[in-house]
Design a protein around this motif. Structure first.
Motif, PDB file in Angstrom:
ATOM      1  N   LYS A   8     -66.381-107.141 -16.793  1.00 19.34           N
ATOM      2  CA  LYS A   8     -65.131-106.389 -16.750  1.00 19.34           C
ATOM      3  C   LYS A   8     -65.354-104.898 -16.518  1.00 19.34           C
ATOM      4  N   GLN A 105     -63.566-101.551 -22.632  1.00 16.84           N
ATOM      5  CA  GLN A 105     -63.275-102.974 -22.819  1.00 16.84           C
ATOM      6  C   GLN A 105     -64.262-103.522 -23.841  1.00 16.84           C
ATOM      7  N   ASN A 130     -58.752-102.234 -22.758  1.00 17.19           N
ATOM      8  CA  ASN A 130     -58.547-103.597 -22.268  1.00 17.19           C
ATOM      9  C   ASN A 130     -59.437-104.506 -23.133  1.00 17.19           C
ATOM     10  N   SER A 132     -61.041-107.173 -23.922  1.00 19.95           N
ATOM     11  CA  SER A 132     -61.510-108.459 -23.429  1.00 19.95           C
ATOM     12  C   SER A 132     -63.004-108.366 -23.180  1.00 19.95           C
ATOM     13  N   PRO A 133     -63.788-109.375 -23.603  1.00 16.21           N
ATOM     14  CA  PRO A 133     -63.390-110.600 -24.312  1.00 16.21           C
ATOM     15  C   PRO A 133     -62.811-110.284 -25.688  1.00 16.21           C
ATOM     16  N   TRP A 134     -61.805-111.054 -26.063  1.00 20.52           N
ATOM     17  CA  TRP A 134     -60.969-110.722 -27.209  1.00 20.52           C
ATOM     18  C   TRP A 134     -61.719-110.745 -28.537  1.00 20.52           C
ATOM     19  N   LEU A 150     -53.194-106.122 -22.285  1.00 21.84           N
ATOM     20  CA  LEU A 150     -53.537-107.430 -22.838  1.00 21.84           C
ATOM     21  C   LEU A 150     -53.153-108.525 -21.863  1.00 21.84           C
ATOM     22  N   ASN A 151     -53.926-109.617 -21.831  1.00 22.41           N
ATOM     23  CA  ASN A 151     -53.426-110.798 -21.141  1.00 22.41           C
ATOM     24  C   ASN A 151     -52.654-111.659 -22.141  1.00 22.41           C
ATOM     25  N   GLU A 154     -54.622-112.843 -25.291  1.00 24.25           N
ATOM     26  CA  GLU A 154     -54.927-111.718 -26.170  1.00 24.25           C
ATOM     27  C   GLU A 154     -53.678-111.233 -26.893  1.00 24.25           C
TER      28      GLU A 154
END
Length: 232
Positions: A8, A105, A130, A132-134, A150-151, A154
């Motif tokens: 990312k 991230q 951002n 991620s990974p959460w 967030l996606n 998340e």
């Protein structure tokens, strides 16, 4: 099967670099052939490598699977990423203070992110997280975050939502916005929703496409967002 340089943080840096943004990337790599290849690659694409930090561990890597519907699943080994620390961040204090935006991230641990965001806020520089990974976001880090991206997965975890119920995103984001300036949730084929402290709530539909591979879609979105914010 194929392999390439990614992750990312690197994806965001490469995307902004392709858009002509002057990017300074603090990135930890190991003492291995992958790190040597990455350094050569970054020089080829014209990305500043001054922030490339070599540590005594294997470079991080990930393995991704893509379904027949274009959905993906990624497993990450952080490796050298987790050895980037606050000391490395403070060595780049001049670059942080001169930035328009500092982005982080969760391929990194909390310590270097906290250090970078603290320096940024002290200099009046906007921060974007951002996660991620959460993993759960510490309240201290949220307090230093201006822009949170967030996606769906998340956001469900972050806001402790019940996925069995219809989610009123406007109500959810309005409750959060007191801790930052802008929060955005990407929703795949449903587009995205956002709430800005000054401009309020917005929902944006996604373009209609035939999805082949979702890998990197969120990174591309965040690159576009950062570019737009810096050129607004």
């Amino acid at each position: 099967l194929w392999s390439d340089f990614g992750g990312k943080g690197l994806n965001l840096a490469l995307g902004l670099n392709q858009l002509g943004v002057d990017v300074y990337t603090l990135l930890a790599v190991g003492v291995d052939a992958e790190a040597q290849g990455l350094q050569a690659y970054l020089k080829t694409v014209g990305l500043n490598t001054d922030g490339l930090t070599i540590v005594d561990d294997r470079s991080g890597f990930c393995v991704g699977w893509v379904s027949t519907h274009g959905e993906n699943m990624i497993v990450i080994y952080p490796g050298a990423n987790h050895l980037l620390n606050a000391q490395h961040i403070h060595q780049a204090i001049a670059r942080i203070q001169a930035s328009q935006l500092v982005c982080a991230q969760f391929e990194l641990l909390d310590e270097p992110i906290m250090a970078a965001f603290t320096l940024a806020k002290q200099a009046g520089v906007k921060t974007l997280l951002n996660p991620s990974p959460w993993r759960a976001i510490p309240s201290e880090l949220l307090g230093l975050t201006d822009i949170l991206v967030l996606n769906y997965t998340e956001a469900v975890a972050f806001f402790n939502l019940d996925i069995k119920q219809i989610i009123d995103w406007q109500a959810v984001l309005t409750q959060y916005i007191g801790q930052g300036e802008l929060v955005i949730v990407t929703l795949g084929e449903q587009g995205c929703v956002a709430y800005h402290a000054q401009y309020g709530y917005c929902a944006q539909a996604a373009w209609t496409i035939q999805q082949v591979d979702a890998t990197g879609a969120g990174d591309a979105f965040t690159v576009g967002l950062m570019y737009a914010l810096m050129h607004n």
